[in-house]
Design a protein around this motif. Structure first.
Motif, PDB file in Angstrom:
ATOM      1  N   UNK A 107       0.836  -1.201   0.000  1.00 19.23           N
ATOM      2  CA  UNK A 107       0.000   0.000   0.000  1.00 19.23           C
ATOM      3  C   UNK A 107       0.870   1.250   0.000  1.00 19.23           C
ATOM      4  N   UNK A 108       1.914   1.254   0.836  1.00 16.89           N
ATOM      5  CA  UNK A 108       2.804   2.417   0.901  1.00 16.89           C
ATOM      6  C   UNK A 108       3.465   2.664  -0.454  1.00 16.89           C
ATOM      7  N   UNK A 148       9.940  11.113   0.904  1.00 16.76           N
ATOM      8  CA  UNK A 148      10.448  10.297  -0.205  1.00 16.76           C
ATOM      9  C   UNK A 148      10.744  11.154  -1.433  1.00 16.76           C
ATOM     10  N   UNK A 149       9.973  12.231  -1.629  1.00 22.66           N
ATOM     11  CA  UNK A 149      10.253  13.146  -2.737  1.00 22.66           C
ATOM     12  C   UNK A 149      11.572  13.861  -2.485  1.00 22.66           C
ATOM     13  N   UNK A 169       5.764  11.225   6.933  1.00 25.65           N
ATOM     14  CA  UNK A 169       4.992  10.619   5.847  1.00 25.65           C
ATOM     15  C   UNK A 169       5.453   9.170   5.684  1.00 25.65           C
ATOM     16  N   UNK A 170       4.645   8.383   5.001  1.00 22.31           N
ATOM     17  CA  UNK A 170       4.978   6.977   4.808  1.00 22.31           C
ATOM     18  C   UNK A 170       6.209   6.848   3.906  1.00 22.31           C
ATOM     19  N   UNK A 197       2.836   9.053  12.229  1.00 19.49           N
ATOM     20  CA  UNK A 197       4.192   8.739  11.807  1.00 19.49           C
ATOM     21  C   UNK A 197       4.744   7.555  12.593  1.00 19.49           C
ATOM     22  N   UNK A 198       5.341   6.622  11.891  1.00 13.26           N
ATOM     23  CA  UNK A 198       6.034   5.516  12.552  1.00 13.26           C
ATOM     24  C   UNK A 198       7.414   6.017  12.966  1.00 13.26           C
ATOM     25  N   UNK A 199       7.574   6.264  14.254  1.00 12.63           N
ATOM     26  CA  UNK A 199       8.817   6.871  14.744  1.00 12.63           C
ATOM     27  C   UNK A 199      10.034   6.022  14.389  1.00 12.63           C
ATOM     28  N   UNK A 200       9.916   4.705  14.538  1.00 14.33           N
ATOM     29  CA  UNK A 200      11.069   3.858  14.274  1.00 14.33           C
ATOM     30  C   UNK A 200      11.457   3.893  12.804  1.00 14.33           C
TER      31      UNK A 200
END
Length: 243
Positions: A107-108, A148-149, A169-170, A197-200
């Motif tokens: 999905x990401x 990512x951009x 962001x993912x 946000x996934x901190x890790x």
């Protein structure tokens, strides 16, 4: 490129709307500069009209230190044509989040990579159009946006000399590989309590960057709670590398 509007703001900053093909954007230039102003590209998550107050505040803060700033609408954002594949991935993402399920890598990838593939060439075209303008010059910085951009742009665009990236962001798997190829100076902002946000993941991405100079600024608070002093720190970071 065609300018579509122009206004002088109360602090003397010149704000001009423009279009690059069918892509809308905004350019802010400082009131006065003794030399061509270094340019900072401002990234954002899409929806230029909605994001305008925050973007304009960032641009005016940068202009006070002698920087020009510019931004463009993301693919599929605002009035630009819908990005069907990304919208379908976003719907799958929301379903997973509402069900309390983990968001899988597929999905990401479908959500972020099409944006990266389209947005980065458009940002490079924006530099081609803006840098020859009177009063503007290199080197160029990149600040904010979908991380990512920013990573892809830092890898492929030699005119980008430094980047201030916002975690939150993912992050696709491919971005970690690209991060190892980034060598420019980096400053990364991480909101420690960012609910989305996934901190890790953010920490792992920071560890992956290949830059010899990289700094992580982690602050307590949610996604929109970046402390005011980070704006000053960002200006000092760009002053070291763009002036």
């Amino acid at each position: 490129m065609r300018f579509t509007s122009e206004q002088r703001l109360d602090d003397g900053v010149l704000e001009r709307g423009f279009t690059l093909g069918d892509i809308p954007g905004v350019l802010w230039t400082p009131a006065a500069a003794a030399a061509p102003a270094p340019l900072i590209l401002l990234g954002h998550p899409g929806g230029l009209h909605r994001m305008y107050p925050r973007l304009a505040a960032r641009a005016r803060h940068a202009a006070a230190e002698g920087f020009a700033a510019a931004t463009i609408e993301l693919p599929g954002g605002g009035d630009r044509p819908r990005f069907t594949a990304v919208e379908e991935a976003r719907a799958d993402l929301l379903r997973a989040l509402e069900a309390g399920e983990p968001v899988d890598d597929g999905i990401v990838d479908r959500l972020v990579l099409p944006l990266v593939d389209k947005a980065v060439p458009e940002l490079r075209d924006t530099l081609d159009a803006l840098l020859p303008l009177p009063g503007l010059g290199g080197p160029v910085g990149y600040a904010g946006g979908v991380i990512a951009i920013g990573v892809r742009l830092a890898v492929v665009e030699p005119r980008i000399s430094a980047a201030l990236l916002f975690a939150g962001s993912f992050v696709p798997r491919a971005t970690f590989k690209e991060a190892r190829r980034v060598t420019i100076p980096l400053q990364v902002l991480l909101q420690w309590d960012d609910e989305g946000n996934d901190r890790q993941t953010a920490l792992d991405l920071f560890d992956a960057f290949g830059s010899a100079e990289k700094t992580l600024h982690a602050n307590t608070g949610g996604h929109t709670g970046v402390p005011w002093f980070e704006g000053d720190d960002g200006n000092r970071f760009f002053a070291r590398h763009l002036k």
